[in-house]
Design a protein around this motif. Sequence first.
Motif, PDB file in Angstrom:
ATOM      1  N   UNK A   1     -46.998  13.917 -22.550  1.00 36.23           N
ATOM      2  CA  UNK A   1     -46.695  12.978 -23.628  1.00 36.23           C
ATOM      3  C   UNK A   1     -47.707  11.837 -23.635  1.00 36.23           C
ATOM      4  N   UNK A   2     -48.227  11.527 -22.448  1.00 36.44           N
ATOM      5  CA  UNK A   2     -49.160  10.409 -22.332  1.00 36.44           C
ATOM      6  C   UNK A   2     -50.089  10.717 -21.167  1.00 36.44           C
ATOM      7  N   UNK A   3     -51.304  10.212 -21.259  1.00 38.83           N
ATOM      8  CA  UNK A   3     -52.285  10.414 -20.180  1.00 38.83           C
ATOM      9  C   UNK A   3     -52.962   9.091 -19.886  1.00 38.83           C
ATOM     10  N   UNK A   4     -53.255   8.848 -18.627  1.00 40.78           N
ATOM     11  CA  UNK A   4     -54.060   7.672 -18.285  1.00 40.78           C
ATOM     12  C   UNK A   4     -54.854   7.989 -17.025  1.00 40.78           C
ATOM     13  N   UNK A   5     -55.870   7.207 -16.775  1.00 35.12           N
ATOM     14  CA  UNK A   5     -56.635   7.370 -15.544  1.00 35.12           C
ATOM     15  C   UNK A   5     -56.466   6.111 -14.711  1.00 35.12           C
ATOM     16  N   UNK A   6     -56.291   6.298 -13.408  1.00 32.96           N
ATOM     17  CA  UNK A   6     -56.223   5.147 -12.516  1.00 32.96           C
ATOM     18  C   UNK A   6     -57.066   5.488 -11.295  1.00 32.96           C
ATOM     19  N   UNK A   7     -58.116   4.707 -11.069  1.00 37.15           N
ATOM     20  CA  UNK A   7     -59.070   4.960  -9.975  1.00 37.15           C
ATOM     21  C   UNK A   7     -59.553   6.415  -9.980  1.00 37.15           C
ATOM     22  N   UNK A   8     -59.836   6.915 -11.134  1.00 32.38           N
ATOM     23  CA  UNK A   8     -60.358   8.284 -11.228  1.00 32.38           C
ATOM     24  C   UNK A   8     -59.288   9.346 -11.123  1.00 32.38           C
ATOM     25  N   UNK A   9     -58.042   8.939 -10.931  1.00 27.07           N
ATOM     26  CA  UNK A   9     -56.957   9.933 -10.861  1.00 27.07           C
ATOM     27  C   UNK A   9     -56.310  10.078 -12.232  1.00 27.07           C
ATOM     28  N   UNK A  10     -55.917  11.302 -12.542  1.00 24.66           N
ATOM     29  CA  UNK A  10     -55.231  11.537 -13.815  1.00 24.66           C
ATOM     30  C   UNK A  10     -53.732  11.359 -13.610  1.00 24.66           C
ATOM     31  N   UNK A  11     -53.142  10.542 -14.491  1.00 22.77           N
ATOM     32  CA  UNK A  11     -51.688  10.359 -14.441  1.00 22.77           C
ATOM     33  C   UNK A  11     -51.117  10.824 -15.779  1.00 22.77           C
ATOM     34  N   UNK A  12     -50.194  11.767 -15.692  1.00 21.40           N
ATOM     35  CA  UNK A  12     -49.643  12.357 -16.923  1.00 21.40           C
ATOM     36  C   UNK A  12     -48.164  12.021 -17.023  1.00 21.40           C
ATOM     37  N   UNK A  13     -47.731  11.591 -18.211  1.00 24.27           N
ATOM     38  CA  UNK A  13     -46.300  11.350 -18.430  1.00 24.27           C
ATOM     39  C   UNK A  13     -45.680  12.595 -19.016  1.00 24.27           C
ATOM     40  N   UNK A  14     -44.613  13.044 -18.386  1.00 26.57           N
ATOM     41  CA  UNK A  14     -43.911  14.241 -18.862  1.00 26.57           C
ATOM     42  C   UNK A  14     -42.422  13.939 -18.904  1.00 26.57           C
ATOM     43  N   UNK A  15     -41.696  14.811 -19.563  1.00 23.87           N
ATOM     44  CA  UNK A  15     -40.235  14.660 -19.576  1.00 23.87           C
ATOM     45  C   UNK A  15     -39.621  15.569 -18.524  1.00 23.87           C
ATOM     46  N   UNK A  16     -38.483  15.122 -18.003  1.00 29.47           N
ATOM     47  CA  UNK A  16     -37.767  15.972 -17.045  1.00 29.47           C
ATOM     48  C   UNK A  16     -36.326  16.140 -17.506  1.00 29.47           C
ATOM     49  N   UNK A  17     -35.672  17.089 -16.953  1.00 33.04           N
ATOM     50  CA  UNK A  17     -34.243  17.345 -17.219  1.00 33.04           C
ATOM     51  C   UNK A  17     -33.959  17.337 -18.727  1.00 33.04           C
ATOM     52  N   UNK A  18     -34.735  18.144 -19.425  1.00 33.77           N
ATOM     53  CA  UNK A  18     -34.494  18.314 -20.862  1.00 33.77           C
ATOM     54  C   UNK A  18     -34.635  17.025 -21.644  1.00 33.77           C
ATOM     55  N   UNK A  19     -35.441  16.101 -21.144  1.00 36.46           N
ATOM     56  CA  UNK A  19     -35.709  14.893 -21.902  1.00 36.46           C
ATOM     57  C   UNK A  19     -34.879  13.697 -21.447  1.00 36.46           C
TER      58      UNK A  19
END
Length: 325
Positions: free
Chosen positions: A120-138
């Motif tokens: 749903x969302x992506x960002x980088x922090x110190x070269x690491x990829x951080x991805x926002x996802x949904x869990x437990x059916x939202x």
Amino acid sequence: MREIIVLAEHRRNEIRDITFEMLTKGRQLTETINAELVAVILGKNIRDKAETLANYADKVLVIDDDRFEFFNSDIYQQALSTIIRERKPFLTMIGHTSYGLELAPSLAVSLNIPLVTDCLELEFSNGNLIATRQMYGGKMYSKVNVKKSESYIVTIRQGIVTPIEGKARGEIIELPPPVIEPVKKKFIEYVLPTVGEVDISSADILVAVGRGIKDQANIPLAEELAKTIGGVVACSRPIVDKGWLPSDRQVGSSGKTVKPKLYLALGISGAFQHIIGMKNSQLIIAINKDPNAPIFNVAHYGVVEDLFKIIPILIEKIKEVRKKT
Ligand SMILES: Cc1cc2nc3c(=O)[nH]c(=O)nc-3n(C[C@H](O)[C@H](O)[C@H](O)COP(=O)(O)OP(=O)(O)OC[C@H]3O[C@@H](n4cnc5c(N)ncnc54)[C@H](O)[C@@H]3O)c2cc1C
């Protein structure tokens, strides 16, 4: 310079919205990590599409070849593997669509690159990829700190990013047709929805009904309203659970994500699983007899009233206006 690759998705001679959504997200990311945005398009007679993409990306890689006339994940995988191996992009973005779901896992495995799906969302922090996802059916969101890697592949959920018009003047680079090993999969034909079936994710106007509609016998009222304003009927999950409308009409975390010009919510409370699927609609009007219904938190206009009083008046008024014009 490192690159972020966006795989353009097109079908029946049209670039699909998810492509522009990914290019918008990709552009935001390139600004935070100093990378170039590269669109990749594979197809047949797609020069005009490449030109459109050049408005959004710094470079457009084009493979114009008969073998890409129709989507075939095995052929796409081979061509993309070569591109990714050669260019070593920081990130490859693919739509979380029926195409992407077939392609991304096998591509990631063939390249041994970490894959995060349905982001749903992506960002980088110190070269690491951080991805926002949904869990437990939202019910919950999670931020996934992806294992450090030279390159990542992600699939992006549709309808989450609002595309911004591109102002780039990207360079179009024609790549030579790649060597493709014989594949077993074969494109046979497009099967379009049969008459009467509806694709709510591409409709401009949705009249969505929730449990407030009370009975299956009242669905035709919503259908009449939809017909009057040139829209189609969608619904919340309980309506599908009851079998009053088919599951392809359901909006929400376990249904479809929609972004119509107008979303008219009738008797829908606004549970977050529903909101997630429609909050990016251009104009949201809610009718609900409960003034505290959460749907009003996302609605641009709200009517606190019994929907059975409002709908017939609305239909009548719209018909009156139509007659005059
Ligand atoms: C894992 C999981 C996934 C889910 N996925 C989805 C999903 O994809 N989509 C989805 O929609 N839900 C989903 N749900 C269900 C969600 O949590 C809610 O239960 C659901 O959205 C509620 O639907 P509703 O608003 O139609 O019904 P209700 O919450 O019962 O709301 C009915 C509303 O109608 C109003 N009302 C009643 N009578 C009238 C009237 N005469 N006039 C005007 N207003 C009236 C009431 O005030 C009320 O606000 C999911 C749940 C789970 C657990």
